[in-house]
Design an enzyme around this catalytic site. Sequence first.
Site, PDB file in Angstrom:
ATOM      1  N   TYR A 285      -7.022  -5.215  10.425  1.00 55.51           N
ATOM      2  CA  TYR A 285      -6.803  -3.977   9.666  1.00 55.51           C
ATOM      3  C   TYR A 285      -6.699  -2.756  10.580  1.00 55.51           C
ATOM      4  O   TYR A 285      -6.042  -1.780  10.233  1.00 55.51           O
ATOM      5  CB  TYR A 285      -7.956  -3.744   8.677  1.00 55.51           C
TER       6      TYR A 285
ATOM      7  N   ASP B 195     -11.207 -11.956  -3.314  1.00 52.27           N
ATOM      8  CA  ASP B 195     -10.375 -11.974  -4.525  1.00 52.27           C
ATOM      9  C   ASP B 195     -10.491 -13.323  -5.229  1.00 52.27           C
ATOM     10  O   ASP B 195     -10.550 -13.391  -6.459  1.00 52.27           O
ATOM     11  CB  ASP B 195      -8.894 -11.707  -4.189  1.00 52.27           C
TER      12      ASP B 195
ATOM     13  N   ASP C  39      -9.350 -21.492   5.623  1.00 59.60           N
ATOM     14  CA  ASP C  39      -8.497 -22.177   4.635  1.00 59.60           C
ATOM     15  C   ASP C  39      -9.316 -23.185   3.837  1.00 59.60           C
ATOM     16  O   ASP C  39      -9.195 -23.275   2.606  1.00 59.60           O
ATOM     17  CB  ASP C  39      -7.286 -22.837   5.304  1.00 59.60           C
TER      18      ASP C  39
ATOM     19  N   ASP D  60     -10.987 -10.117   2.601  1.00 65.09           N
ATOM     20  CA  ASP D  60     -10.131  -9.552   1.559  1.00 65.09           C
ATOM     21  C   ASP D  60      -9.658 -10.669   0.629  1.00 65.09           C
ATOM     22  O   ASP D  60      -9.736 -10.565  -0.597  1.00 65.09           O
ATOM     23  CB  ASP D  60      -8.942  -8.851   2.225  1.00 65.09           C
TER      24      ASP D  60
ATOM     25  N   LYS E 135     -11.104 -18.812  11.674  1.00 73.57           N
ATOM     26  CA  LYS E 135     -10.101 -19.822  12.012  1.00 73.57           C
ATOM     27  C   LYS E 135     -10.190 -20.095  13.517  1.00 73.57           C
ATOM     28  O   LYS E 135      -9.275 -19.792  14.279  1.00 73.57           O
ATOM     29  CB  LYS E 135      -8.694 -19.316  11.634  1.00 73.57           C
TER      30      LYS E 135
HETATM   31  C1  IPM Z   1      -9.699  -4.354  -1.147  1.00 72.69           C
HETATM   32  C2  IPM Z   1      -8.274  -3.914  -1.257  1.00 72.69           C
HETATM   33  C3  IPM Z   1      -7.942  -3.070  -0.036  1.00 72.69           C
HETATM   34  C4  IPM Z   1      -8.051  -3.950   1.181  1.00 72.69           C
HETATM   35  C5  IPM Z   1      -6.576  -2.347  -0.097  1.00 72.69           C
HETATM   36  C6  IPM Z   1      -6.448  -1.502  -1.346  1.00 72.69           C
HETATM   37  C7  IPM Z   1      -6.328  -1.529   1.134  1.00 72.69           C
HETATM   38  O1  IPM Z   1      -7.436  -5.017  -1.388  1.00 72.69           O
HETATM   39  O2  IPM Z   1     -10.583  -3.482  -1.066  1.00 72.69           O
HETATM   40  O3  IPM Z   1      -9.947  -5.557  -1.147  1.00 72.69           O
HETATM   41  O4  IPM Z   1      -7.099  -4.671   1.537  1.00 72.69           O
HETATM   42  O5  IPM Z   1      -9.108  -3.931   1.782  1.00 72.69           O
HETATM   43 MG    MG Z   2      -8.462  -6.845  -1.632  1.00 64.97          MG
END
Ligand code: IPM
Ligand code: MG
Length: 368
Positions: free
Chosen positions: A140, A252, A224, A248, A191
């Site tokens: 990042y 999710d 993975d 990230d 990884k």
């Molecule tokens: C998160 C989001 C952010 C990230 C974006 C909005 C920059 O996806 O907080 O998970 O990738 O960190």
């Molecule tokens: Mg995210």
Amino acid sequence: MENILILPGDGIGPEVMGEVRRIIDWFGEARGFQVTLDEDLVGGAAYEVHGAAISDAAMEKAMQSDAVLFGAVGGPQWDNVAYEARPEAGLLRLRSDMGLFANLRPAICFPALADASSLKRDLVEGLDIMIVRELTGGVYFGEPRGIEDLGNGQRRGVNTQVYETYEIERIARVAGDLAMKRGKRLASSEKRNVMESGLLWNEEVTKIITTEFPELQLEHVLADNCAMQLVRNPKQYDVLVTDNLFGDILSDIAAMLTGSLGMLPSASLGAPDATTGRSKSLYEPVHGSAPDIAGQGKANPIASIMSFAMALRYTFERGADADLLENAVTHVLDKGVRTGDIMQAGCQEVGTRGMGDAVLAALTELGK
Ligand code: IPM
Ligand code: MG
């Protein structure tokens, strides 16, 4: 007096943060939580006024605050703005300038919502994972980065995955501390089979955990495989520590397991201040700005409300108040009150404000 900066941002951000304000007021009146609130712009909303995703003045307020409560950023109307000014840049600057290296993302399955998960009930019922994501390093922020014109009709896009020992050590310690307070099991994901930065991650995590947290059961899992394990048998994990990019993605996945993205909070913390012992902090829902339902009063405010509960726990050291707020949310769900995103047959559907009302009523009932 404590001070909080609210950055509602874009899309459903302002609506859900409106409910958080009412909850904060309740804690002021009923529980003596005295706080000064300030508000500023971030994301597309800031771009419209300042031409940047966060102004220097708002950034300065964030640096001075005890906690930032963040809504959401982004929307299709800003798809074509300059890359440095895109809404997400505001959030990334906050994380970086405030030094918020530790991102805590709990993935908890509320009993009342187990059927809303895309996985079978028995796989997710009782799920309680804490993902600890490194937030200020890795690909990042790594240099070099950019898009280069090679002059022959070709271009090259570059990002750099880079970690130094101290960055891995400090996130490993945060994860180790949390694991000690929970089930004493820690999984670390990278990884190492492809990336040297993953190999370093693996070795440094092992060193910190085996020397400083010998009681913990440590496991390493390739990222993975970890994604696969999270949908195969998520309850095998307690605390999961990983880098910025894998965190990230894995967070999710974990969020979706719980039935609704609209429910999950997060905390981003910096290093404790040498004199006050307090860390800079930002709290935000895991969900995004949901432009499709923005302004309609339909959004689920629970993730933002639960983020404030994390602020009560981690910044303001009001654990009993955090418990009360989390119990109030559980109580509301048990009673069958639902926003549209988590609506089920036989339940009562409410909007953003209605959910705020229900949580306030539950606070009053349980807080007696
Ligand atoms: C998160 C989001 C952010 C990230 C974006 C909005 C920059 O996806 O907080 O998970 O990738 O960190
Ligand atoms: Mg995210």
